[in-house]
Design an enzyme around this catalytic site. Structure first.
Site, PDB file in Angstrom:
ATOM      1  N   SER A 108       3.193  14.458   0.537  1.00 16.74           N
ATOM      2  CA  SER A 108       4.651  14.569   0.608  1.00 16.74           C
ATOM      3  C   SER A 108       5.072  15.053   1.983  1.00 16.74           C
ATOM      4  CB  SER A 108       5.119  15.579  -0.452  1.00 16.74           C
ATOM      5  OG  SER A 108       6.381  16.086  -0.113  1.00 16.74           O
ATOM      6  N   GLN A 128       4.169  10.038   2.652  1.00 17.71           N
ATOM      7  CA  GLN A 128       5.520   9.807   2.106  1.00 17.71           C
ATOM      8  C   GLN A 128       6.571  10.344   3.055  1.00 17.71           C
ATOM      9  OE1 GLN A 128       7.372  12.740   0.296  1.00 17.71           O
ATOM     10  NE2 GLN A 128       9.171  11.452   0.627  1.00 17.71           N
ATOM     11  N   TYR A 130      10.677  11.055   3.877  1.00 18.06           N
ATOM     12  CA  TYR A 130      12.078  11.180   3.458  1.00 18.06           C
ATOM     13  C   TYR A 130      12.943  10.815   4.647  1.00 18.06           C
ATOM     14  CZ  TYR A 130      11.525  13.823  -0.952  1.00 18.06           C
ATOM     15  OH  TYR A 130      11.259  14.213  -2.230  1.00 18.06           O
ATOM     16  N   THR A 156      10.603   7.144   0.443  1.00 17.97           N
ATOM     17  CA  THR A 156      11.342   7.533  -0.769  1.00 17.97           C
ATOM     18  C   THR A 156      12.828   7.324  -0.544  1.00 17.97           C
ATOM     19  OG1 THR A 156       9.642   9.133  -1.370  1.00 17.97           O
ATOM     20  CG2 THR A 156      11.808   9.441  -2.358  1.00 17.97           C
ATOM     21  N   LYS A 259       9.665   3.729  -2.535  1.00 19.16           N
ATOM     22  CA  LYS A 259       9.549   4.507  -3.784  1.00 19.16           C
ATOM     23  C   LYS A 259      10.931   4.899  -4.292  1.00 19.16           C
ATOM     24  CE  LYS A 259       7.385   8.799  -5.529  1.00 19.16           C
ATOM     25  NZ  LYS A 259       8.403   9.831  -5.642  1.00 19.16           N
ATOM     26  N   HIS A 283      11.690   9.590  -9.723  1.00 20.23           N
ATOM     27  CA  HIS A 283      11.344  10.900  -9.164  1.00 20.23           C
ATOM     28  C   HIS A 283      10.968  11.879 -10.295  1.00 20.23           C
ATOM     29  CE1 HIS A 283      11.985  12.467  -4.904  1.00 20.23           C
ATOM     30  NE2 HIS A 283      11.516  13.537  -5.506  1.00 20.23           N
ATOM     31  N   ASP A 314       5.647   5.184 -11.574  1.00 23.18           N
ATOM     32  CA  ASP A 314       5.307   6.556 -11.959  1.00 23.18           C
ATOM     33  C   ASP A 314       6.393   7.124 -12.856  1.00 23.18           C
ATOM     34  OD1 ASP A 314       7.412   7.769 -10.464  1.00 23.18           O
ATOM     35  OD2 ASP A 314       6.122   8.255  -8.777  1.00 23.18           O
ATOM     36  N   GLY A 315       6.059   8.262 -13.480  1.00 21.41           N
ATOM     37  CA  GLY A 315       7.012   8.952 -14.352  1.00 21.41           C
ATOM     38  C   GLY A 315       6.579   8.942 -15.803  1.00 21.41           C
ATOM     39  N   GLY A 316       6.194  10.085 -16.306  1.00 23.05           N
ATOM     40  CA  GLY A 316       5.935  10.226 -17.741  1.00 23.05           C
ATOM     41  C   GLY A 316       4.559   9.801 -18.203  1.00 23.05           C
ATOM     42  N   ILE A 317       3.677   9.500 -17.264  1.00 18.27           N
ATOM     43  CA  ILE A 317       2.337   9.084 -17.683  1.00 18.27           C
ATOM     44  C   ILE A 317       1.509  10.326 -18.007  1.00 18.27           C
ATOM     45  CG2 ILE A 317       0.188   8.086 -16.783  1.00 18.27           C
ATOM     46  CD1 ILE A 317       2.234   5.988 -15.492  1.00 18.27           C
ATOM     47  N   ARG A 318       1.141  10.453 -19.263  1.00 20.15           N
ATOM     48  CA  ARG A 318       0.445  11.661 -19.710  1.00 20.15           C
ATOM     49  C   ARG A 318      -0.878  11.362 -20.404  1.00 20.15           C
ATOM     50  NH1 ARG A 318       3.565  12.839 -16.613  1.00 20.15           N
ATOM     51  NH2 ARG A 318       5.284  14.335 -16.699  1.00 20.15           N
ATOM     52  N   GLY A 337       2.343  12.677 -11.116  1.00 15.92           N
ATOM     53  CA  GLY A 337       2.795  13.844 -10.357  1.00 15.92           C
ATOM     54  C   GLY A 337       2.419  15.128 -11.081  1.00 15.92           C
ATOM     55  N   ARG A 338       3.237  15.504 -12.061  1.00 16.64           N
ATOM     56  CA  ARG A 338       2.999  16.776 -12.748  1.00 16.64           C
ATOM     57  C   ARG A 338       1.583  16.902 -13.320  1.00 16.64           C
ATOM     58  NH1 ARG A 338       8.118  15.062 -13.983  1.00 16.64           N
ATOM     59  NH2 ARG A 338       9.850  16.379 -13.325  1.00 16.64           N
TER      60      ARG A 338
END
Ligand SMILES: Cc1cc2nc3c(=O)[nH]c(=O)nc-3n(C[C@H](O)[C@H](O)[C@H](O)COP(=O)(O)O)c2cc1C
Length: 396
Positions: A108, A128, A130, A156, A259, A283, A314-318, A337-338
């Site tokens: 980042s 990445q 900004y 991004t 992104k 994001h 990406d987003g919510g892949i667990r 990410g998380r």
């Protein structure tokens, strides 16, 4: 003894016990009512598989190529700010974990370490960017990223304003998270409640809390700099336009990704501007609350540009199963990410590796149960959308 991480939910629960609330909330939180963040996860869950029986697909092949980079399995580490707050291993731990598991990681702009320093972590590294100080600053950063051996540039575009992260405000910190002497004192009790984390940080010299230099900032002369580097001012100064992407294309010869795309027409703009890939992303729900879940818009983007550029999501892949679903919808690869930040908080580099191992094992088992022998064979015929009866691909 290293804590076992059984799955991403487990990693999250453990991270919650390790991190001061303010840090956990910075990672775990999202914008406004956090609807988009919740939807990201729910949308993957809502998709059901259509497994094929009667095949011996053998040990599934998970390896593929993402923008020319060979990866052992298509899960990349998304760019995340302030990684060193999780653990002193910080960006180096992330880099080394990605390398040991043969995948790519994205630094980042506001990771809290200079891009040159982070590059010493090695491996397949992407940078990445900004929009911050306009084209002049971007030109300097891009040149530095190239010199430091970054293999792709991730631009991004979903931050023309900063999302309203209310958990940060409730914890008494300015959003985006910024730790200075004043907030450190205010947050004292939270930090004291997590002595293991505090001790780690002290041993690390609390370098994550150092005063940023004059050029620090996403577009400053030392991205990614200190904590102040996450300053909204820098991020919002001048949002990237499609003509800026075209301009960046002229300055960066390696793969360029955009992104934050959530619509087919925007994906076409990105492709027209010369991008090699788009990342379908909101994001992680940290920007526009109410933006659609990425799994819902992925098919639209794939249908509009999938024959021209690579599409990542990406987003919510667990779960590994979520990765399989994303690939079946047409994504070339996913980013998380998380999930890896939780792992980093729990066990540093090793924790990131544990999370990657879990996702990989889950992916492999899912593919086996699905009757699919290779990620390259995944398509929409393997999915059923519970919201609308029947297979997603009407041809089957
Ligand atoms: C703590 C945190 C910091 C982030 N910082 C950045 C960043 O600096 N740049 C960026 O493009 N995305 C950033 N993101 C978004 C991630 O790159 C990614 O899009 C998102 O985390 C994916 O959702 P997931 O967390 O559900 O996997 C950040 C996300 C988190 C959780």
């Amino acid at each position: 003894m290293t804590a076992v991480i059984r799955n991403v939910t487990d990693a999250r629960a453990r991270a919650r016990r390790v991190l001061p609330r303010v840090v956990f909330d910075y990672v775990d939180g999202a914008a406004d009512d956090e609807v988009t963040m919740a939807e990201n996860e729910a949308a993957f869950r809502r998709l059901a598989f259509r497994p094929r029986m009667g095949f011996d697909s053998g040990e599934p092949l998970l390896g593929t190529t993402v923008l020319g980079t060979d990866v052992a399995f298509p899960v990349l580490l998304a760019p995340c700010g302030l990684v060193r707050l999780m653990h002193p291993d910080g960006a180096f731990g992330v880099a080394r974990a990605a390398t040991s598991r043969q995948t790519a990681w994205v630094l980042s702009s506001v990771a809290g370490v200079t891009l040159e320093d982070a590059a010493s972590g090695g491996g397949h590294r992407w940078f990445q960017l900004y929009s911050s100080g306009g084209r002049d600053e971007a030109a300097g950063i891009v040149a530095r990223a190239e010199a430091a051996g970054y293999e792709a540039l991730v631009v991004t575009i979903d931050t023309p304003a900063l999302g309203n992260r209310e958990r940060d405000a409730r914890n008494g910190v300015r959003s985006p998270l910024r730790l200075d002497a004043h907030t450190a004192v205010a947050l004292g009790p939270q930090v004291l409640a997590r002595p293991r984390w505090a001790l780690r940080m002290i041993r690390d010299g609390v370098s994550v809390m150092r005063r940023p230099g004059p050029g620090d900032g996403p577009g400053g002369s030392t991205p990614s700099g200190g904590l102040k580097a996450a300053g909204a001012v820098a991020m919002l100064a001048s949002p990237f336009t499609w003509s800026d992407i075209e301009w960046l294309r002229g300055r960066w010869s390696k793969p360029l990704l955009v992104k934050g795309v959530l619509r087919g027409d925007d994906a076409r703009h990105a492709a027209d501007a010369g991008a090699d890939a788009v990342i379908v992303s909101n994001h992680g729900g940290r920007q526009l609350d109410g933006a659609p879940a990425t799994a819902r818009v992925l098919p639209e983007v794939v249908d509009s540009v999938g024959d021209r550029v690579e599409v990542l999501v990406d987003g919510g892949i667990r779960r590994g199963g979520d990765v399989v679903k994303a690939l079946a919808l047409g994504a070339r690869a996913v980013l998380v990410g998380r999930p890896y930040l939780y792992g980093l908080a729990v066990n540093g580099q090793q924790g990131v590796e544990q999370v990657l191992d879990v996702l990989r094992q889950e992916m492999s088992r899912t593919m086996r149960l699905l009757g699919c022998g290779s990620v390259k064979e995944l398509d929409r015929s393997y999915l059923q959308d519970l919201a609308s009866e029947g297979a997603l691909d009407s041809r089957t």
